[in-house]
Scaffold this motif. Structure first.
Motif, PDB file in Angstrom:
ATOM      1  N   THR A   2       0.819  -1.203   0.000  1.00  0.00           N
ATOM      2  CA  THR A   2       0.000   0.000   0.000  1.00  0.00           C
ATOM      3  C   THR A   2       0.851   1.250   0.000  1.00  0.00           C
ATOM      4  OG1 THR A   2      -0.101   0.118   2.405  1.00  0.00           O
ATOM      5  CG2 THR A   2      -1.769  -1.241   1.301  1.00  0.00           C
ATOM      6  N   HIS A  62      -7.736   9.894   3.838  1.00  0.00           N
ATOM      7  CA  HIS A  62      -7.572   8.471   4.135  1.00  0.00           C
ATOM      8  C   HIS A  62      -8.611   7.979   5.141  1.00  0.00           C
ATOM      9  CE1 HIS A  62      -3.866   7.587   1.926  1.00  0.00           C
ATOM     10  NE2 HIS A  62      -3.485   8.818   2.234  1.00  0.00           N
ATOM     11  N   PHE A  65     -11.486   6.301   3.340  1.00  0.00           N
ATOM     12  CA  PHE A  65     -11.250   4.934   2.885  1.00  0.00           C
ATOM     13  C   PHE A  65     -11.236   3.953   4.050  1.00  0.00           C
ATOM     14  CE2 PHE A  65      -9.416   7.644  -0.425  1.00  0.00           C
ATOM     15  CZ  PHE A  65     -10.079   7.143  -1.542  1.00  0.00           C
ATOM     16  N   LEU A  66     -10.745   4.387   5.204  1.00  0.00           N
ATOM     17  CA  LEU A  66     -10.751   3.537   6.391  1.00  0.00           C
ATOM     18  C   LEU A  66     -12.183   3.241   6.833  1.00  0.00           C
ATOM     19  CD1 LEU A  66      -9.393   2.110   8.787  1.00  0.00           C
ATOM     20  CD2 LEU A  66      -9.357   4.329   9.968  1.00  0.00           C
ATOM     21  N   GLU A  68     -14.841   3.339   5.007  1.00  0.00           N
ATOM     22  CA  GLU A  68     -15.486   2.510   3.993  1.00  0.00           C
ATOM     23  C   GLU A  68     -15.108   1.047   4.168  1.00  0.00           C
ATOM     24  OE1 GLU A  68     -14.148   2.724  -0.181  1.00  0.00           O
ATOM     25  OE2 GLU A  68     -16.222   3.241  -0.652  1.00  0.00           O
ATOM     26  N   ARG A  69     -13.857   0.791   4.551  1.00  0.00           N
ATOM     27  CA  ARG A  69     -13.399  -0.586   4.720  1.00  0.00           C
ATOM     28  C   ARG A  69     -14.070  -1.270   5.898  1.00  0.00           C
ATOM     29  NH1 ARG A  69      -7.181  -2.243   4.089  1.00  0.00           N
ATOM     30  NH2 ARG A  69      -7.840  -1.758   1.973  1.00  0.00           N
ATOM     31  N   ILE A  70     -14.280  -0.549   6.988  1.00  0.00           N
ATOM     32  CA  ILE A  70     -14.856  -1.175   8.179  1.00  0.00           C
ATOM     33  C   ILE A  70     -16.367  -0.956   8.281  1.00  0.00           C
ATOM     34  CG2 ILE A  70     -12.690  -0.969   9.435  1.00  0.00           C
ATOM     35  CD1 ILE A  70     -13.901   1.361  10.989  1.00  0.00           C
ATOM     36  N   ARG A  71     -16.968  -0.352   7.248  1.00  0.00           N
ATOM     37  CA  ARG A  71     -18.410  -0.089   7.284  1.00  0.00           C
ATOM     38  C   ARG A  71     -19.244  -1.351   7.499  1.00  0.00           C
ATOM     39  NH1 ARG A  71     -22.640  -0.460   3.861  1.00  0.00           N
ATOM     40  NH2 ARG A  71     -24.347   1.023   4.134  1.00  0.00           N
ATOM     41  N   ARG A 420     -16.745 -12.226   2.716  1.00  0.00           N
ATOM     42  CA  ARG A 420     -15.460 -12.190   2.009  1.00  0.00           C
ATOM     43  C   ARG A 420     -15.168 -13.539   1.347  1.00  0.00           C
ATOM     44  NH1 ARG A 420     -11.759  -9.370   6.754  1.00  0.00           N
ATOM     45  NH2 ARG A 420     -12.935  -7.415   6.923  1.00  0.00           N
ATOM     46  N   THR A 423     -12.792 -13.752  -1.665  1.00  0.00           N
ATOM     47  CA  THR A 423     -11.501 -13.059  -1.588  1.00  0.00           C
ATOM     48  C   THR A 423     -10.373 -13.937  -1.056  1.00  0.00           C
ATOM     49  OG1 THR A 423     -11.892 -12.240   0.662  1.00  0.00           O
ATOM     50  CG2 THR A 423     -12.753 -10.907  -1.163  1.00  0.00           C
TER      51      THR A 423
END
Length: 527
Positions: A2, A62, A65-66, A68-71, A420, A423
């Motif tokens: 990243t 940022h 985005f954080l 959104e990832r843990i939403r 997931r 993935t």
């Protein structure tokens, strides 16, 4: 790696170099590290061209985005109510976990659901309830052409392939099936050692890729099929036409996931991407489908043979019924998968908008078979969000003889609905081929959970039926299930839907079925 990781590496390298050349105290250098990191990250954000948010809001962007990832986790654990989560709400997940663990599953203080909301469904209790049977009834699978019938449990493990699920998950599911005396559908990914080792009864499913019984060019291999179908643990064989998660399309297994073990099970080259086409090579008409099913039964030594589909065109299914009548042979079972099915990863458009939901799918198949006089030869399985005794009883009222559960069985072995599955990063080791993640799923602990969940759910279904005044699923009738239409009106399934009488389509089709019956062609899948 990243962007944040790259910035950190560059920063550490710069600090080390500065400390070595200028002999600056490392204490002061590392004290300034956060500010230097933020400065470098901000410069990187301003220079990059991929994200407009970061160019306008360097560093602060940022956070977006954080969040959104843990939403999904925030939604599941802190926001959604007990009864409105999707695909399965917390109440349903909790009752599966509790039954799998063998703990109490009662709730105090009444229902949280709005019983006056349109769409709410309820079972009709009797003023003369019965005592629930101590031994659950079983469903005899095997029509007049079957020489080795099988007695199916009321609830079984639905189709999930090795490859989609980890080896430990398959071992747990099959071990639970062996302990509880119910069936385990292999899914279309082949017949693996993990399906066979625990000794549970198997329904071997064959899909468009013919995995486990395919020629080098991807065609059906009758010799290999016959050899594997002869295995004692294989009790039934099934041909998958379509599945609820993605009816009408095939699948792709990336080459990176095709390790030596999966390649051997599926009869495919190691490391090469495998494509399952959306259509079958072995048939192209309803008549050819019926003939191929008869051939599968013959190759399997007379074992029960059927097919699975997510219902689409009623006209096409009627064409299959006409082909059965003209050929004089039928499958022994049909598994109806609802459009709400979901263990297979699929494009959002297919998952949300393609395929008939299970209720209408069951009613279509049941009525078509009744109307053509074939219902007594063919058993119907229901697959689509069956997780509780209520779900099972509803589906049997709607025309099913038994049920299959996929995601509920995944919950029983530890799935937390992280979503997931596609993935390879499943946090509980259920849907992954990552050895490190899969080892977290302890087979000895999860196997009895599968058995306990199935046993408790079937017991719940029998208890519900007894409260309705019946002790056998064959006694269930459409008027025993009711649906609220609006806050002032509720109607029974007997009134909401049309129920054909035996042989009605052959004698005088009702107006609502006449056009489809007339257009159904046993030699063509008419759209």
């Amino acid at each position: 790696m990243t962007r944040v990781g790259i910035v950190l590496l560059l920063l550490l390298a710069a600090l080390t170099a500065a400390a070595a050349t200028a002999r600056i105290s490392l204490y002061w250098l590392f004290a300034a590290l956060p500010l230097m990191f933020l400065a470098l990250l901000g410069a990187w954000d301003l220079a990059q061209r991929r994200h407009s948010v970061l160019r306008n809001y360097p560093v602060l962007g940022h956070a977006r985005f954080l969040m959104e990832r843990i939403r999904p986790e925030l939604q599941q654990y802190f926001i959604e109510r007990n009864y409105d989560g999707r695909p399965f709400d917390r109440d349903v997940r909790s009752i599966v976990y509790e039954r799998a663990k063998g703990t109490a599953a009662e709730e105090p203080y009444g229902t949280e659901r709005d019983v006056y909301r349109p769409g709410y469904e309820f079972l009709v209790p009797s003023m003369a309830p019965r005592e629930a049977p101590q031994t659950p009834p079983r469903v005899r699978i095997g029509g007049p052409d079957c020489t080795r019938p099988y007695d199916m449990a009321l609830l079984n493990v639905s189709a999930m392939s090795f490859g989609s699920l980890s080896a430990n998950a398959i071992l747990s599911l099959n071990g639970g099936a062996a302990a509880g005396g119910f069936a385990h559908d292999t899914g279309e990914g082949g017949l693996s050692a993990y399906h066979l080792r625990p000794g549970g009864d198997l329904v071997w499913e064959i899909g468009t890729g013919y995995f486990g019984c395919r020629t080098p060019d991807g065609d059906f291999d009758p010799g290999e099929f016959a050899d594997k179908a002869a295995h004692d643990h294989v009790k039934c064989v099934s041909l998958k036409l379509s599945q609820g998660a993605k009816p009408g399309i095939g699948g792709v297994l990336p080459g990176a996931k095709v390790n030596a073990e999966i390649a051997e099970v599926r009869d495919v080259p190691r490391g090469r991407t495998v494509v399952s086409p959306p259509y079958h090579r072995v048939f192209s008409t309803p008549r050819e489908l019926v003939r191929f099913l008869a051939r599968m039964r013959e190759l399997s030594g007379g074992k029960p043979t059927g097919f699975k589909l997510c219902v689409g065109s009623r006209r096409q299914f009627l064409a299959v019924c006409k082909a059965m009548l003209e050929e004089g042979t039928t499958p022994d079972f049909i598994v109806v998968d609802g459009g709400e099915g979901g263990t297979g990863a699929a494009p959002l458009e297919f998952a949300d908008h393609v395929g008939t939901p299970l209720t209408e799918g069951l009613l279509t198949v049941h009525n078509a078979l009744v109307g053509t006089g074939l219902r007594d030869r063919i058993k119907i399985g229901a697959s689509g969000k069956i997780a509780t005794g209520t779900d099972l009883v509803k589906r049997m009222v709607q025309g099913a003889d038994y049920g299959n559960a996929a995601r509920a069985m995944m919950f029983a072995v530890g799935c937390i609905q992280a979503q997931r599955c596609h993935t390879n990063t499943c946090p509980t080791g259920v849907t992954t081929q990552d050895p490190r993640r899969a080892r977290a799923l302890d087979v000895r602990d999860k196997t009895p959970r599968v058995q306990r969940f199935q046993e408790a759910t079937v017991a719940s279904a029998l208890q519900l039926m007894a409260s309705m005044g019946v002790t056998d699923p064959a006694e269930l009738r459409p008027h025993m299930l009711r649906r609220r239409i609006d806050p002032w009106t509720e109607r029974s399934y007997a009134d909401l839907y049309e129920w054909l009488e035996p042989g009605r389509l052959l004698a005088e089709p009702p107006r609502s079925w006449a056009a489809d019956w007339q257009a159904a062609d046993p030699d063509r899948f008419t759209v």
